[in-house]
Design a protein around this motif. Sequence first.
Motif, PDB file in Angstrom:
ATOM      1  N   VAL A 235       0.881  -1.172   0.000  1.00  0.00           N
ATOM      2  CA  VAL A 235       0.000   0.000   0.000  1.00  0.00           C
ATOM      3  C   VAL A 235       0.912   1.213   0.000  1.00  0.00           C
ATOM      4  O   VAL A 235       1.691   1.424   0.927  1.00  0.00           O
TER       5      VAL A 235
ATOM      6  N   ASP B 110      -0.440   8.089  -0.202  1.00  0.00           N
ATOM      7  CA  ASP B 110      -1.185   8.913  -1.155  1.00  0.00           C
ATOM      8  C   ASP B 110      -0.204   9.771  -1.939  1.00  0.00           C
ATOM      9  O   ASP B 110       0.770  10.292  -1.393  1.00  0.00           O
TER      10      ASP B 110
ATOM     11  N   SER C 299       2.115  -1.101  -6.243  1.00  0.00           N
ATOM     12  CA  SER C 299       0.744  -1.358  -5.825  1.00  0.00           C
ATOM     13  C   SER C 299      -0.036  -1.826  -7.046  1.00  0.00           C
ATOM     14  O   SER C 299       0.235  -1.386  -8.167  1.00  0.00           O
TER      15      SER C 299
ATOM     16  N   ILE D  56      -3.855  -2.087  -8.641  1.00  0.00           N
ATOM     17  CA  ILE D  56      -5.208  -1.546  -8.502  1.00  0.00           C
ATOM     18  C   ILE D  56      -6.056  -2.051  -9.662  1.00  0.00           C
ATOM     19  O   ILE D  56      -5.608  -2.031 -10.813  1.00  0.00           O
TER      20      ILE D  56
ATOM     21  N   ILE E 167      -3.156   8.479  -6.442  1.00  0.00           N
ATOM     22  CA  ILE E 167      -3.787   7.414  -5.682  1.00  0.00           C
ATOM     23  C   ILE E 167      -4.048   7.865  -4.255  1.00  0.00           C
ATOM     24  O   ILE E 167      -3.436   8.812  -3.759  1.00  0.00           O
ATOM     25  N   LYS E 168      -4.981   7.155  -3.635  1.00  0.00           N
ATOM     26  CA  LYS E 168      -5.316   7.400  -2.231  1.00  0.00           C
ATOM     27  C   LYS E 168      -5.461   6.035  -1.569  1.00  0.00           C
ATOM     28  O   LYS E 168      -5.634   5.012  -2.239  1.00  0.00           O
ATOM     29  N   SER E 169      -5.398   6.033  -0.267  1.00  0.00           N
ATOM     30  CA  SER E 169      -5.632   4.799   0.486  1.00  0.00           C
ATOM     31  C   SER E 169      -7.084   4.767   0.913  1.00  0.00           C
ATOM     32  O   SER E 169      -7.677   5.800   1.214  1.00  0.00           O
TER      33      SER E 169
ATOM     34  N   GLN F  73      -6.154  -0.570   1.152  1.00  0.00           N
ATOM     35  CA  GLN F  73      -5.631  -0.749  -0.198  1.00  0.00           C
ATOM     36  C   GLN F  73      -5.592   0.593  -0.907  1.00  0.00           C
ATOM     37  O   GLN F  73      -6.230   1.553  -0.470  1.00  0.00           O
ATOM     38  N   ASN F  74      -4.843   0.640  -1.995  1.00  0.00           N
ATOM     39  CA  ASN F  74      -4.794   1.849  -2.804  1.00  0.00           C
ATOM     40  C   ASN F  74      -5.963   1.868  -3.773  1.00  0.00           C
ATOM     41  O   ASN F  74      -6.461   0.837  -4.198  1.00  0.00           O
ATOM     42  N   ASP F  75      -6.391   3.088  -4.107  1.00  0.00           N
ATOM     43  CA  ASP F  75      -7.473   3.292  -5.061  1.00  0.00           C
ATOM     44  C   ASP F  75      -7.117   4.513  -5.905  1.00  0.00           C
ATOM     45  O   ASP F  75      -6.351   5.375  -5.481  1.00  0.00           O
TER      46      ASP F  75
ATOM     47  N   LYS G 198      -7.528   8.024  -7.251  1.00  0.00           N
ATOM     48  CA  LYS G 198      -8.180   9.287  -6.900  1.00  0.00           C
ATOM     49  C   LYS G 198      -8.452  10.078  -8.180  1.00  0.00           C
ATOM     50  O   LYS G 198      -9.521  10.657  -8.348  1.00  0.00           O
TER      51      LYS G 198
END
Length: 160
Positions: A30, A33, A74, A76, A127-129, A142-144, A146
């Motif tokens: 992870v 951000d 990471s 995604i 990305i953001k957590s 997890q990362n997503d 943004k």
Amino acid sequence: MAENGCIGWDDEVSEENIDGKEMSNDAFVVLPDGTYPFKVNKLERKTFKGSDKLPPCGEVDIGIIVDGGEKGRSYITKHFYMHTKTLGMIYDFLAAIGLHKKGSGKTAIPWKKVEDGLNELGGQVKIKSRTWKNRDGENVVQNDVKAWVAPAADNMPSEY
């Protein structure tokens, strides 16, 4: 385009594995951000069964590997629904990998170019957590995505 707003795979609109092995969560971290480079490594076409917000329509699942340098990588998965309500998100992704330029008029979504460019196409992503509970009630981080970062206009390819 269908009257209910669903987009066909080849409709005109306006505006996998790593090294052949199954993805392992142990190989990824992870990341904090921030903005990082990424490569597209998976594209899977599916059918979305529908929800309270969207009718049944096509779905494209895109897998990206985000390179955090010394911090690690990471993985995604981003789900895109082939519907007019989500077209802006599709265009933002395509712009980030150099396959769409805002204001380019009516064109087919170039999913075939994405498929042909797996492990080569990429760009920048913010990305953001995010934290969520799994089936066992445990918190998972997890990362997503943004936001997708479009390249500067002078770095865009001339063909789409």
